[in-house]
Scaffold this motif. Structure first.
Motif, PDB file in Angstrom:
ATOM      1  N   ASP A   1       0.517 -17.047  58.903  1.00 56.57           N
ATOM      2  CA  ASP A   1       1.375 -15.861  58.802  1.00 56.57           C
ATOM      3  C   ASP A   1       2.039 -15.550  60.142  1.00 56.57           C
ATOM      4  N   MET A   2       1.302 -15.715  61.236  1.00 53.99           N
ATOM      5  CA  MET A   2       1.889 -15.467  62.551  1.00 53.99           C
ATOM      6  C   MET A   2       3.039 -16.425  62.833  1.00 53.99           C
ATOM      7  N   ILE A   3       2.877 -17.675  62.422  1.00 55.45           N
ATOM      8  CA  ILE A   3       3.946 -18.652  62.620  1.00 55.45           C
ATOM      9  C   ILE A   3       5.152 -18.292  61.759  1.00 55.45           C
ATOM     10  N   LYS A   4       4.900 -17.959  60.496  1.00 53.34           N
ATOM     11  CA  LYS A   4       6.001 -17.597  59.595  1.00 53.34           C
ATOM     12  C   LYS A   4       6.741 -16.364  60.076  1.00 53.34           C
ATOM     13  N   ASP A   5       5.996 -15.408  60.643  1.00 51.03           N
ATOM     14  CA  ASP A   5       6.602 -14.151  61.068  1.00 51.03           C
ATOM     15  C   ASP A   5       7.012 -14.157  62.533  1.00 51.03           C
ATOM     16  N   ASP A   6       6.950 -15.331  63.171  1.00 50.82           N
ATOM     17  CA  ASP A   6       7.406 -15.487  64.549  1.00 50.82           C
ATOM     18  C   ASP A   6       6.656 -14.559  65.502  1.00 50.82           C
ATOM     19  N   VAL A   7       5.344 -14.494  65.336  1.00 45.45           N
ATOM     20  CA  VAL A   7       4.495 -13.687  66.216  1.00 45.45           C
ATOM     21  C   VAL A   7       3.909 -14.597  67.288  1.00 45.45           C
ATOM     22  N   SER A   8       4.073 -14.213  68.542  1.00 42.68           N
ATOM     23  CA  SER A   8       3.604 -15.048  69.647  1.00 42.68           C
ATOM     24  C   SER A   8       2.077 -15.098  69.693  1.00 42.68           C
ATOM     25  N   PHE A   9       1.535 -16.265  70.046  1.00 41.54           N
ATOM     26  CA  PHE A   9       0.096 -16.420  70.237  1.00 41.54           C
ATOM     27  C   PHE A   9      -0.304 -16.075  71.670  1.00 41.54           C
ATOM     28  N   THR A  10       0.670 -15.771  72.523  1.00 41.83           N
ATOM     29  CA  THR A  10       0.389 -15.463  73.919  1.00 41.83           C
ATOM     30  C   THR A  10       0.932 -14.081  74.258  1.00 41.83           C
ATOM     31  N   GLU A  11       0.606 -13.618  75.426  1.00 45.87           N
ATOM     32  CA  GLU A  11       1.130 -12.338  75.899  1.00 45.87           C
ATOM     33  C   GLU A  11       2.635 -12.450  76.096  1.00 45.87           C
ATOM     34  N   VAL A  12       3.363 -11.485  75.579  1.00 43.13           N
ATOM     35  CA  VAL A  12       4.817 -11.499  75.740  1.00 43.13           C
ATOM     36  C   VAL A  12       5.185 -10.705  76.976  1.00 43.13           C
ATOM     37  N   ALA A  13       6.410 -10.846  77.397  1.00 44.99           N
ATOM     38  CA  ALA A  13       6.893 -10.156  78.592  1.00 44.99           C
ATOM     39  C   ALA A  13       6.822  -8.652  78.402  1.00 44.99           C
ATOM     40  N   ALA A  14       6.758  -7.937  79.525  1.00 45.83           N
ATOM     41  CA  ALA A  14       6.638  -6.480  79.470  1.00 45.83           C
ATOM     42  C   ALA A  14       7.783  -5.844  78.705  1.00 45.83           C
ATOM     43  N   GLN A  15       8.992  -6.401  78.873  1.00 39.24           N
ATOM     44  CA  GLN A  15      10.142  -5.839  78.171  1.00 39.24           C
ATOM     45  C   GLN A  15       9.953  -5.945  76.665  1.00 39.24           C
ATOM     46  N   LYS A  16       9.461  -7.096  76.216  1.00 37.80           N
ATOM     47  CA  LYS A  16       9.244  -7.270  74.785  1.00 37.80           C
ATOM     48  C   LYS A  16       8.129  -6.352  74.292  1.00 37.80           C
ATOM     49  N   LYS A  17       7.142  -6.094  75.139  1.00 35.89           N
ATOM     50  CA  LYS A  17       6.084  -5.174  74.754  1.00 35.89           C
ATOM     51  C   LYS A  17       6.655  -3.774  74.547  1.00 35.89           C
ATOM     52  N   GLU A  18       7.560  -3.385  75.450  1.00 36.55           N
ATOM     53  CA  GLU A  18       8.183  -2.078  75.323  1.00 36.55           C
ATOM     54  C   GLU A  18       9.016  -1.994  74.053  1.00 36.55           C
ATOM     55  N   GLU A  19       9.741  -3.098  73.769  1.00 38.61           N
ATOM     56  CA  GLU A  19      10.545  -3.131  72.551  1.00 38.61           C
ATOM     57  C   GLU A  19       9.647  -3.025  71.321  1.00 38.61           C
ATOM     58  N   ALA A  20       8.514  -3.728  71.352  1.00 37.65           N
ATOM     59  CA  ALA A  20       7.586  -3.694  70.221  1.00 37.65           C
ATOM     60  C   ALA A  20       7.028  -2.291  70.035  1.00 37.65           C
ATOM     61  N   ALA A  21       6.729  -1.614  71.141  1.00 39.34           N
ATOM     62  CA  ALA A  21       6.211  -0.251  71.061  1.00 39.34           C
ATOM     63  C   ALA A  21       7.260   0.683  70.469  1.00 39.34           C
ATOM     64  N   SER A  22       8.504   0.469  70.860  1.00 37.12           N
ATOM     65  CA  SER A  22       9.597   1.300  70.343  1.00 37.12           C
ATOM     66  C   SER A  22       9.757   1.113  68.840  1.00 37.12           C
ATOM     67  N   VAL A  23       9.652  -0.142  68.400  1.00 40.02           N
ATOM     68  CA  VAL A  23       9.769  -0.425  66.967  1.00 40.02           C
ATOM     69  C   VAL A  23       8.590   0.170  66.207  1.00 40.02           C
ATOM     70  N   ALA A  24       7.390   0.020  66.771  1.00 42.29           N
ATOM     71  CA  ALA A  24       6.188   0.542  66.110  1.00 42.29           C
ATOM     72  C   ALA A  24       6.243   2.062  65.970  1.00 42.29           C
ATOM     73  N   ALA A  25       6.976   2.700  66.897  1.00 36.57           N
ATOM     74  CA  ALA A  25       7.066   4.161  66.866  1.00 36.57           C
ATOM     75  C   ALA A  25       7.778   4.666  65.605  1.00 36.57           C
ATOM     76  N   ARG A  26       8.540   3.806  64.948  1.00 34.66           N
ATOM     77  CA  ARG A  26       9.229   4.210  63.726  1.00 34.66           C
ATOM     78  C   ARG A  26       8.240   4.594  62.623  1.00 34.66           C
ATOM     79  N   LEU A  27       7.023   4.095  62.730  1.00 35.21           N
ATOM     80  CA  LEU A  27       6.008   4.396  61.720  1.00 35.21           C
ATOM     81  C   LEU A  27       5.298   5.719  61.982  1.00 35.21           C
ATOM     82  N   LYS A  28       5.495   6.265  63.194  1.00 37.62           N
ATOM     83  CA  LYS A  28       4.772   7.478  63.578  1.00 37.62           C
ATOM     84  C   LYS A  28       5.578   8.717  63.188  1.00 37.62           C
ATOM     85  N   GLY A  29       4.886   9.707  62.682  1.00 39.25           N
ATOM     86  CA  GLY A  29       5.542  10.939  62.264  1.00 39.25           C
ATOM     87  C   GLY A  29       5.069  11.364  60.893  1.00 39.25           C
ATOM     88  N   THR A  30       5.612  12.448  60.419  1.00 41.36           N
ATOM     89  CA  THR A  30       5.202  12.964  59.113  1.00 41.36           C
ATOM     90  C   THR A  30       5.665  12.048  57.990  1.00 41.36           C
TER      91      THR A  30
END
Length: 365
Positions: A208-237
């Motif tokens: 599933d990680m391969i199909k969904d293009d999920v890295s098996f290693t630590e990604v760059a800090a910028q990508k981590k920030e982008e991922a956090a920003s995207v994940a924030a869409r799920l937060k809220g009422t």
């Protein structure tokens, strides 16, 4: 595909070893690619196959590959004879190193695979650190050698294409190039196991990680920030399920998926204001949920019910439903696994999965 352009259908077989998919009964790499998709669900876009001669040709073309041995090796089967320590090998010696099985680990194929991964990691390090990929003459020479030595699919079978692939590879830090082996268990069908089968629990997250293009290693800090920003869409009422208005389209899921999802949402989850509107205008690899800002609470509720990740949520605009009211737009992509099946991809491989990265030097033992 035959040499004269015609096609030949070769029946599939079950309960046989994976290597039956290549070279037996006329099976070519296309059969292997189909086998990979059948076992893993991963669609293979391109392939490269290196035979014995390719190993000798390519290792010579890059002036050898450095390998490390934790002990002396004198293997009568592969004819590899090297002392403990570091060696730069090419040609016949490189081939012998990759073929050696009985001198490493438990003398099995899985341990040989680890050694082969160490060899490829060393090759990646050399390609990244030397001028092979930055010197136009050397790069062209390598690409020409590859086209002659490798068996590849028609999509990448040109010198210019392989050169472009090499240049793209240069951009990837070796610490982000991962080698791992499909998780397996001893074949339960054998009283005395001599083969292995795909692990029933640990393998699927890897696929599933391969199909969904999920890295098996630590990604760059910028990508981590982008991922956090995207994940924030799920937060809220979240709105109540009964208040969610959604139009459902099929953008690449199996036939009948929209009706299946509609039935599940209405009958099991209480999303009564849902409609299925047939096929989307375009095919999507991943399921998306588009919504206007004032319907974010409805989108979060639906994402929670379906197990959608933040990346599936697309802030934008809604459309009207059959009652003329604004509705969020759910488009089922090729990644759709069935109504009620969570679509959140795993973010890490199971702890039991052994993996290594190309930036690490490991001595074969």
């Amino acid at each position: 595909m035959q040499s004269d352009g015609s096609t030949k259908v070769i029946s599939g077989t079950t309960d046989v070893r994976f290597n039956t998919s290549l070279g037996q009964d006329g099976r070519d790499p296309g059969c292997t690619m189909r086998t990979v998709k059948e076992v893993t669900g991963i669609s293979v876009d391109h392939f490269m196959m290196a035979d014995f001669n390719a190993v000798k040709t390519l290792t010579t073309a890059v002036d050898g590959v450095e390998v490390c041995l934790a002990k002396d090796v004198d293997d009568p089967d592969s004819h590899l004879k090297l002392s403990a320590g570091t060696h730069t090998i090419e040609g016949e010696t490189a081939l012998a190193f990759l073929r050696t099985r009985h001198a490493f680990g438990n003398s099995g194929d899985l341990d040989r695979i680890k050694v082969q991964q160490q060899f490829l990691a060393s090759l990646m390090r050399k390609m990244a650190s030397s001028d092979t990929l930055t010197n136009p003459a050397k790069l062209l020479s390598l690409a020409e050698a590859a086209t002659k030595a490798l068996t590849v699919d028609t999509g990448i079978g040109k010198v210019s294409t392989l050169k472009d692939v090499a240049l793209e590879l240069k951009k990837v830090p070796t610490k982000n190039i991962t080698f791992l082996t499909t998780p397996v268990i001893d074949n339960p069908a054998e009283k005395t196991p001599v083969t292995v089968v795909v692990h029933p629990n640990d393998a699927q997250p890897v696929f599933d990680m391969i199909k969904d293009d999920v890295s098996f290693t630590e990604v760059a800090a910028q990508k981590k920030e982008e991922a956090a920003s995207v994940a924030a869409r799920l937060k809220g009422t979240q709105s109540a399920a009964a208040d969610v208005r959604v139009n459902i389209y099929n953008g690449g899921a199996p036939a009948g998926s929209t009706q299946e999802t509609l039935n599940w949402l209405q009958n099991d989850e209480g999303v009564l204001k849902s409609s299925q509107l047939g096929n989307a205008e375009e095919t999507l690899s991943k399921t998306t949920l588009e919504y206007s800002p004032d319907q974010a609470d409805q989108a979060r509720k639906l994402a929670d019910l379906m197990g959608l990740s933040g990346s599936a949520m697309k802030p934008g605009k809604s459309e009207t439903n059959d009652q003329g009211l604004p509705a969020i737009v759910l488009t089922l992509g090729k990644d759709f696994k069935g109504a009620g099946v969570s679509m959140t991809a795993p973010t890490t491989a199971p702890d039991t999965v052994e993996k290594s990265t190309a930036d690490k030097t490991v001595c074969a033992s």
